[in-house]
Write a protein that holds these residues in place. Structure first.
Motif, PDB file in Angstrom:
ATOM      1  N   GLY A  15       0.787  -1.221   0.000  1.00 42.83           N
ATOM      2  CA  GLY A  15       0.000   0.000   0.000  1.00 42.83           C
ATOM      3  C   GLY A  15       0.818   1.268   0.000  1.00 42.83           C
ATOM      4  O   GLY A  15       0.248   2.350  -0.051  1.00 42.83           O
ATOM      5  N   VAL A  22       1.468   7.421   0.681  1.00 43.48           N
ATOM      6  CA  VAL A  22       0.311   6.553   0.824  1.00 43.48           C
ATOM      7  C   VAL A  22      -0.717   6.967  -0.223  1.00 43.48           C
ATOM      8  O   VAL A  22      -1.116   8.132  -0.289  1.00 43.48           O
ATOM      9  CB  VAL A  22      -0.296   6.671   2.242  1.00 43.48           C
ATOM     10  CG1 VAL A  22      -1.511   5.770   2.389  1.00 43.48           C
ATOM     11  CG2 VAL A  22       0.739   6.347   3.292  1.00 43.48           C
ATOM     12  N   GLU A  26      -5.846   4.391   1.229  1.00 42.31           N
ATOM     13  CA  GLU A  26      -5.019   3.520   2.069  1.00 42.31           C
ATOM     14  C   GLU A  26      -4.727   4.218   3.397  1.00 42.31           C
ATOM     15  O   GLU A  26      -4.751   5.426   3.493  1.00 42.31           O
ATOM     16  CB  GLU A  26      -3.680   3.221   1.378  1.00 42.31           C
ATOM     17  CG  GLU A  26      -3.804   2.368   0.158  1.00 42.31           C
ATOM     18  CD  GLU A  26      -3.986   0.888   0.494  1.00 42.31           C
ATOM     19  OE1 GLU A  26      -3.601   0.471   1.597  1.00 42.31           O
ATOM     20  OE2 GLU A  26      -4.530   0.180  -0.361  1.00 42.31           O
TER      21      GLU A  26
END
Length: 79
Positions: A15, A22, A26
């Motif tokens: 992720g 990020v 996520e």
């Protein structure tokens, strides 16, 4: 053998984008936390308790009485 830290290696964490970002939707991986509680603490009252009010009033009366008695003795003895 060295102990491993609580945070996972970013290269092995799913992720994460290149550079450690990020993507939308996520969440970052959890880390160890050293503070906090498992339940909510009760709110502390901001009001003074009756016992504290009585104690403070009694202390003020005693101090004022001491100075009044000192003044009376001083005046009786001719000042």
């Amino acid at each position: 053998m060295t102990a491993q830290g609580p945070d996972p290696d970013p290269r092995d964490t799913p992720g994460l984008e290149e550079g450690g970002g990020v993507p939308p939707g996520e969440t970052p991986p959890d880390s160890a936390q050293t503070s906090g509680t498992t339940h909510r603490e009760p709110r502390q009252s901001k009001a003074m308790s009756v016992a504290w009010v009585v104690t403070i009033v009694l202390a003020v009366v005693l101090v004022a009485g001491f100075f009044l008695a000192y003044l009376i003795v001083y005046l009786v003895n001719g000042g």
